[in-house]
Design a protein around this motif. Structure first.
Motif, PDB file in Angstrom:
ATOM      1  N   THR A  11       0.810  -1.279  -0.341  1.00 27.67           N
ATOM      2  CA  THR A  11      -0.332   0.085  -0.067  1.00 27.67           C
ATOM      3  C   THR A  11       1.096   1.275  -0.035  1.00 27.67           C
ATOM      4  O   THR A  11       0.621   2.533  -0.899  1.00 27.67           O
ATOM      5  CB  THR A  11      -1.430   0.162   1.383  1.00 27.67           C
ATOM      6  N   SER A  55      -7.605  -5.160   6.103  1.00 27.02           N
ATOM      7  CA  SER A  55      -6.633  -4.487   4.850  1.00 27.02           C
ATOM      8  C   SER A  55      -5.305  -5.962   3.810  1.00 27.02           C
ATOM      9  O   SER A  55      -5.517  -6.367   2.759  1.00 27.02           O
ATOM     10  CB  SER A  55      -5.473  -4.191   5.058  1.00 27.02           C
ATOM     11  N   ASP A  99      -3.682  -2.939  -5.172  1.00 32.36           N
ATOM     12  CA  ASP A  99      -2.895  -3.846  -4.091  1.00 32.36           C
ATOM     13  C   ASP A  99      -3.368  -4.962  -3.419  1.00 32.36           C
ATOM     14  O   ASP A  99      -5.096  -5.369  -3.733  1.00 32.36           O
ATOM     15  CB  ASP A  99      -3.587  -2.507  -3.101  1.00 32.36           C
TER      16      ASP A  99
HETATM   17 MG    MG Z   1      -1.798  -2.552   2.779  1.00 29.20          MG
END
Ligand code: MG
Ligand code: ADP
Length: 728
Positions: free
Chosen positions: A114, A219, A252
């Protein structure tokens, strides 16, 4: 659709700095010149015996030193902007020109994915750099008019959530035949400025739902795809109406560490554990398959991520993967795992190509142009058609004429065939006739050969017979000559007596000319014999000629024979005639056969001649005193002797003639047929009878002459006193 050249996925490694104090020793080093990354144990210059030993003991026991090389390897000293410049910018520029581009961030959680994608306000990541670059490029490009749309989604637990529309979750994927894979109801927000996009990006990030898990946990398990759609068309009149479009996917990915804990080949455990991210797992699987060079049965449809981004993996996209790794010894296994994935990914080949379509006006214009072109083509085709029609008509007429001609030829041919049939029949008939004639000829030939042989034999026999006849004739001639000579002697003697008696001597006949074959006949016989001996060809012509010639010869021969016979007969007759005429010399009553003939010796003067002869005889008697005193006895005895002599001679000739005749007829009979034999026999008996008659007649006449002569002498003697006186 244009098919682009094959282009490999660009793979680069980004090693972030050690996160202190969480991370222990740094064991990975990079060399940006050789684009390699290696463990410090693998590079002797960076190692010391002490550290090597420690590292080996703690982290890499049994695995040895590691070293990898990629398209690019970036150490902690490189900024995201630098990475963008090298990795993403070329892709972004081509996306602006109508290509698809994809940039993945792959790596374990906290490896810096990220950070690299988004960056910080001070150090922007690839995404803001790309957007900035895109709008700057659009701004710079005066020739084309651009349109940009943005979408932003998250794949979490295989659910597609629209990050630009809060609550728009679990969107469906559908396959569009024209546009490919589409996500239903995903918002596409058109944007015109960099700030707009950044706002949207932030908006999406803010609205990510983290209800179930912590932010960090969420995430590490979700994938985000930030998509920019860029269309462009040339401005004003310069354009050709063609719209170029491309999309840039900035991905991502979720953290790959859990994948490393799992053997990706052991799919049966997938889902059971709940730990393994299906999309990440399928991504690794797809990459493996593509890296192996397989093009069939790539399992894109096994996950949402691979299905949405299938074009970026082995398809129509320029693709780059940034693999982020931690340099720490404690993350050694994850780093190694990421590097291995990167190694496989760099083998994969894509086939990017230009995406271009026509806009409506351009399409209409293009259609118009096409219509004009087609019209021209049509009129050209019509012209060609017309000329073809003319040519076709001409050809058809020619064809019709040719057809007629063929028909007439066919008729002629038919007639010819009929004629031919007739001729054939005629020929067959002729052949049959010829065959029959040949058979006949052959039979005639053999018949003729037989006949010819017979004739040949006959001819040979005839030749022999002729030779015999000739010999016979010669003998007869000789015998006749002898007879004639003897007769001539007798006649000469008689003539002497006649002369002595004062009469006229009789003419002695000359011997007849002997028979001789004519030279022509001899030549023909010789040539014929020669021909028959040397060159025998049994042909009807020769056969006929031979038959006629041999018949002629036979006839001729027969004629000659008949002549000879008659001549012979005449001679015999003559002989007897002469003999009889001699005996009739006394003037008595003998009647000459042809008294009127001046040459006939039987004239009246003969008596006076005989009278003189009587004188002569008497004188001779008187002159010879040794004679018997009886004159009558002497005269009678003398006349008797003379009569006997003549009688003997006549008898001898008669016998002789009988024998000769017998022999002649015997010989003749042996070579004659029945008819001839019968004729010959008749002729023979006739001749014998005639001969006998002659003989008897002659003997009778001789006796009569003798008696008459005696009377005449007595009378003569009595009438002459002179002689009586002399004698008595
Ligand atoms: Mg990340
Ligand atoms: P990921 O997205 O892979 O889970 P992050 O990008 O969130 O990891 O990074 C984890 C931490 O490491 C963040 O605090 C980030 O600031 C830091 N970091 C990552 N990469 C770098 C880097 N190249 N330089 C400095 N700090 C970094």
């Amino acid at each position: 659709m244009n098919r682009g050249n094959r282009e490999a996925i660009q793979v680069c490694i980004r090693v972030r700095p050690l996160l202190k104090p969480y991370e222990d020793e740094e064991i990975w080093c990079t060399d940006s010149n050789s684009n390699s990354i290696y463990t410090i144990g693998a590079n002797q210059s960076d190692s010391s015996p002490f550290r090597d030993k420690e590292i080996k003991l703690r982290y890499s026991e049994g695995q040895g030193p590691q070293s990898f090389t990629y398209d690019h390897v970036y150490g902690p000293e490189f900024t995201s902007q630098q990475i963008y410049q090298q990795i993403s910018k070329p892709i972004v520029q081509r996306v602006l020109n109508g290509f698809n581009g994809t940039v993945f961030m792959y790596g374990q959680t906290t490896s810096g994915k990220t950070y690299t994608m988004l960056g910080t306000p001070d150090l922007p990541g690839i995404l803001p750099c790309s957007i900035k670059d895109i709008f700057q490029s659009i701004a710079k490009d005066a020739d084309r008019e651009y349109s940009v749309w943005v979408s932003y989604l998250e794949i979490y637990n295989e659910h597609i959530n629209d990050l630009l529309v809060p609550g728009s979750n679990n969107l469906k994927i559908k396959d569009d035949p024209k546009q490919g894979v589409l996500i239903q109801n995903l918002k596409h927000q058109q944007v015109w400025t960099f700030d707009q996009v950044i706002l949207l990006m932030n908006y999406g990030e803010e609205h990510r739902s983290y209800r179930e898990t912590s932010i960090h946990e969420h995430s590490s398990r979700s994938h985000t795809i930030f998509k920019l759609y860029i269309e462009s068309i040339a401005r004003g009149d310069r354009g050709d109406g063609r719209i170029r479009f491309g999309c840039l996917n900035l991905v991502d990915l979720a953290g790959s560490e859990r994948l490393n804990e799992f053997d990706i080949r052991n799919q049966s455990q997938l889902g059971e554990t709940g730990h393994i991210n299906k999309s990440l797992f399928t991504l690794a699987h797809v990459i493996n398959k593509l890296a192996e060079g397989k093009t069939q049965h790539i399992p894109y449809r096994d996950s949402k991520l691979t299905r949405i981004l299938s074009f970026a993996l082995g398809g129509n996209s320029l693709t780059a993967i940034v693999c982020t790794v931690s340099p720490a010894a404690m993350n050694f296994q994850q780093t190694i795992s990421t590097l291995r994935f990167a190694s496989r990914a760099k083998i994969v080949q894509n086939a990017p190509h230009l995406n271009e379509i026509l806009n409506e006006i351009a399409t209409v214009n293009e259609y118009k142009a096409e219509i004009i072109r087609l019209k021209e083509e049509l009129s050209q085709i019509n012209e060609e058609k017309l000329s073809l029609q003319i040519a076709y008509n001409k050809l058809e007429r020619e064809l019709e004429n040719a057809r007629k001609e063929v028909e007439s030829h066919r008729e002629v041919h038919k007639d010819a065939i009929n004629e031919h049939g007739k001729d054939k029949q005629k020929i067959e008939k002729l052949e049959k006739t010829l065959e029959m004639q040949l058979r006949e000829l052959n039979s005639h030939k053999s018949e003729f050969s037989e006949k010819y042989q017979k004739l040949l034999d006959r001819f040979q026999e005839e030749r022999k017979y002729r030779a015999r006849l000739e010999n016979e004739l010669t003998e007869h001639k000789q015998a006749l000559a002898e007879t004639i000579n003897s007769e001539q002697g007798t006649l000469r003697y008689l003539n002497k007596l006649i002369l002595d008696a004062g009469g006229t001597p009789v003419e002695i006949p000359n011997p007849s000319s002997t028979y001789q074959a004519s030279p022509q006949e001899s030549n023909f016989l010789e040539s014929l014999t020669l021909q028959m001996d040397q060159d025998f060809i049994p042909e009807p012509k020769i056969h006929d000629e031979w038959t006629s010639q041999s018949n002629k010869i036979i006839e001729n021969y027969k004629q000659q024979l008949a002549n000879l016979q008659s001549e012979y007969h005449d001679k015999i007759q003559n002989l007897y005639y002469h003999l009889s005429s001699e005996t009739k010399k006394s003037p008595a009553k003998s009647i000459p056969e042809s008294p009127d003939s001046p040459q006939s010796p039987y004239n009246k003067d003969l008596f006076s001649s005989i009278k003189i002869n009587f004188d002569h005889i008497i004188e001779e008697y008187l002159a010879n005193p040794s004679n018997s005193p009886d004159l009558a006895d002497v005269i009678v005895s003398k006349l008797k002797d003379y009569r006997d002599l003549l009688g003997d001679q006549i008898e001898g000739k008669y016998d002789d003639a009988i024998v000769k005749l017998e022999e002649f007829f015997k010989e003749k009979i042996s070579t004659s047929n029945r008819v001839e034999i019968s004729q010959l026999t008749d002729h023979h008996s006739e001749l014998l009878k005639k001969l006998r008659d002659q003989y008897e007649n002659m003997m009778e006449k001789l006796e009569q002459n003798y008696l008459q002569t005696l009377q005449l002498f007595e009378q003569y003697f009595l009438e002459n006193d002179e002689y009586q006186t002399k004698i008595y």
